[in-house]
Write a protein that holds these residues in place. Structure first.
Motif, short mmCIF file in Angstrom:
data_model
loop_
_atom_site.label_atom_id
_atom_site.label_comp_id
_atom_site.label_asym_id
_atom_site.label_seq_id
_atom_site.Cartn_x
_atom_site.Cartn_y
_atom_site.Cartn_z
N PRO A 1 37.52 59.46 -10.99
CA PRO A 1 37.88 58.52 -10.30
C PRO A 1 39.68 58.53 -10.49
O PRO A 1 40.02 58.83 -11.49
CB PRO A 1 37.33 57.29 -10.63
CG PRO A 1 36.18 57.47 -11.32
CD PRO A 1 36.33 58.94 -12.14
N PRO A 2 40.43 58.23 -9.57
CA PRO A 2 41.78 58.06 -9.53
C PRO A 2 42.12 56.95 -10.82
O PRO A 2 41.36 56.03 -10.94
CB PRO A 2 42.29 57.53 -8.12
CG PRO A 2 41.38 57.99 -7.32
CD PRO A 2 39.67 57.78 -8.03
N GLY A 3 43.11 57.27 -11.62
CA GLY A 3 43.66 56.47 -12.67
C GLY A 3 43.12 57.10 -13.85
O GLY A 3 43.35 56.39 -15.15
N ARG A 4 42.07 57.53 -13.95
CA ARG A 4 41.28 58.29 -15.18
C ARG A 4 42.27 59.58 -15.55
O ARG A 4 43.31 60.01 -15.02
CB ARG A 4 39.90 58.87 -14.88
CG ARG A 4 38.98 57.86 -14.32
CD ARG A 4 38.84 56.77 -15.47
NE ARG A 4 37.99 55.66 -15.14
CZ ARG A 4 36.70 55.40 -15.42
NH1 ARG A 4 36.03 56.57 -16.17
NH2 ARG A 4 35.78 54.62 -14.90
N ASN A 5 41.77 60.21 -16.69
CA ASN A 5 42.65 61.09 -17.34
C ASN A 5 42.35 62.55 -16.91
O ASN A 5 42.86 63.59 -17.45
CB ASN A 5 42.48 61.09 -18.89
CG ASN A 5 43.46 61.63 -19.55
OD1 ASN A 5 44.75 61.82 -19.22
ND2 ASN A 5 43.29 62.16 -20.93
N TYR A 6 41.37 62.62 -15.75
CA TYR A 6 41.21 64.04 -15.48
C TYR A 6 42.24 64.69 -14.62
O TYR A 6 42.94 64.04 -13.98
CB TYR A 6 39.65 63.92 -14.41
CG TYR A 6 38.70 63.42 -15.37
CD1 TYR A 6 37.84 64.23 -16.01
CD2 TYR A 6 38.15 62.12 -15.26
CE1 TYR A 6 36.98 63.93 -16.84
CE2 TYR A 6 37.25 61.61 -16.13
CZ TYR A 6 36.38 62.50 -16.64
OH TYR A 6 35.29 62.03 -17.27
N CYS A 7 42.40 66.09 -14.80
CA CYS A 7 43.34 66.69 -14.13
C CYS A 7 42.84 67.68 -12.83
O CYS A 7 43.29 67.85 -12.24
CB CYS A 7 44.03 67.75 -15.29
SG CYS A 7 45.55 68.33 -14.99
N GLY A 8 41.51 67.91 -12.88
CA GLY A 8 40.99 68.55 -11.70
C GLY A 8 41.60 69.86 -11.40
O GLY A 8 41.66 70.76 -12.21
N LEU A 9 42.19 70.19 -9.93
CA LEU A 9 42.75 71.21 -9.52
C LEU A 9 41.67 72.53 -9.68
O LEU A 9 42.21 73.86 -9.86
CB LEU A 9 44.05 71.64 -10.32
CG LEU A 9 44.91 70.68 -10.27
CD1 LEU A 9 46.29 71.04 -11.28
CD2 LEU A 9 45.46 70.38 -8.92
N SER A 10 40.58 72.38 -9.83
CA SER A 10 39.54 73.45 -9.91
C SER A 10 39.82 74.56 -8.67
O SER A 10 40.27 74.00 -7.60
CB SER A 10 38.08 73.28 -9.51
OG SER A 10 37.76 72.20 -10.49
N GLN A 11 39.73 75.84 -8.70
CA GLN A 11 40.27 76.71 -7.65
C GLN A 11 39.85 78.24 -7.96
O GLN A 11 39.34 78.37 -9.25
CB GLN A 11 41.82 76.77 -7.85
CG GLN A 11 42.38 77.06 -9.25
CD GLN A 11 44.16 76.82 -9.13
OE1 GLN A 11 44.68 77.83 -8.65
NE2 GLN A 11 44.46 75.77 -9.55
#
Length: 310
Positions: A236-246
């Protein structure tokens, strides 16, 4: 090696200490990937439990590692899809014994290790890898590294595959060791957060972790003429995750790239001929196996073996 590989990167919201919940959502995404005729689905690092080793519940949850691995094997066979189930933390006692002559330390050794597996579409475990490059004291106090053991390329239905985990991606030596053995696809399950940059780094650039990932992943695909499959956690937005899986290939860069936070899945078809075109263009692998290569002192794979696999 098939001419085209359809691959799904699953950017899971890894809920802390909720393995049953995380597994159920992972299964849902994998079934969706199979329904889209994907050959491979990849999950993030620590995808069952997140990484909270100081919580007294953590170690006991890791004891169920094999139960979940067997479930993924059954799912791969049922859905006719290869699976890299992110990474799974298991007790050190579950790993093969150390080779004869391995030095014994007087210090208490970490009791856990972080492992990723390649499961074929028939449900067979074709290979595994224990994370080598651990992230600072937050991992080194709890996880045993694979240390100086060589990186191994795995023969899969998609062709020769290399496995790395998270912080391994920062070390070019790991990639070169896999590529010199013939790896064409390198898969990197990750739990990379915005905390990867210090306060000083964030003052310089609030998006420093994202810049790090995008830069490194694009560079690695060019400098090794390989495809890169990177699956990170999102949330969820505002959490510490960075994402950007590619999923990256030479020339094109990211074929698919997810956002910085949301859970989801990205699918891309990799034209394996592009890797051959890139190698013909840049001759990276050719140089790596040349006996007169300037950096041959860094190479652990014998030239004859490497030439036979490229």
């Amino acid at each position: 090696m098939p001419p085209f590989c359809k691959i799904a990167v699953i950017q899971l919201y890894v809920k802390p200490l909720k393995p049953a919940d995380n597994f159920a959502r992972a299964v849902k995404f994998i079934r969706e990937a199979a329904a889209q005729a994907c050959h491979l689905a990849v999950l993030p690092e620590f995808h069952l439990t997140n990484w909270i080793p100081t919580d007294p519940r953590f170690a006991s949850l890791c004891d169920d590692w094999e139960t979940y691995l067997h479930r993924y094997q059954a799912l791969a066979k049922e859905c006719n899809i290869c699976i890299v189930p992110g990474s799974i933390v298991r007790p050190v006692s579950a790993s093969p014994p150390a080779a004869a002559g391995t030095p014994v330390s007087d210090k208490a050794e970490p009791s856990l290790e972080n492992v990723t597996f390649f499961i074929s579409n028939s449900g067979e475990i074709l290979g595994s890898y224990v994370k080598k490059n651990l992230w600072g004291p937050t991992e080194r106090a709890y996880l045993r590294s694979s240390g100086d053991s060589p990186h191994q390329v795995i023969s899969t239905p998609l062709g020769p595959v290399g496995l790395l985990v998270c912080w391994d991606l920062a070390f070019p030596e790991a990639w070169r060791e896999l590529v010199s053995q013939g790896a064409k696809i390198i898969i990197v399950p990750t739990l990379w957060t915005r905390s990867g940059a210090s306060e000083a780094g964030h003052r310089q650039n609030p998006s420093a972790p994202s810049l790090f990932l995008d830069s490194i992943l694009t560079a690695r695909t060019f400098e090794n003429t390989c495809a890169v499959v990177f699956a990170n956690a999102g949330g969820p937005p505002g959490r510490n995750y960075c994402g950007l899986s590619q999923i990256n290939i030479p020339y094109a860069g990211p074929l698919v790239r997810l956002g910085t936070s949301a859970e989801g899945m990205g699918v891309a078809t990799v034209d394996m001929a592009v890797l051959e075109d890139a190698e013909e263009n840049y001759a990276i692998r050719s140089d790596l196996t040349d006996p007169s290569w300037h950096y041959s002192h860094t190479r652990r794979v014998p030239v004859e073996l490497a030439k036979g696999r490229l």
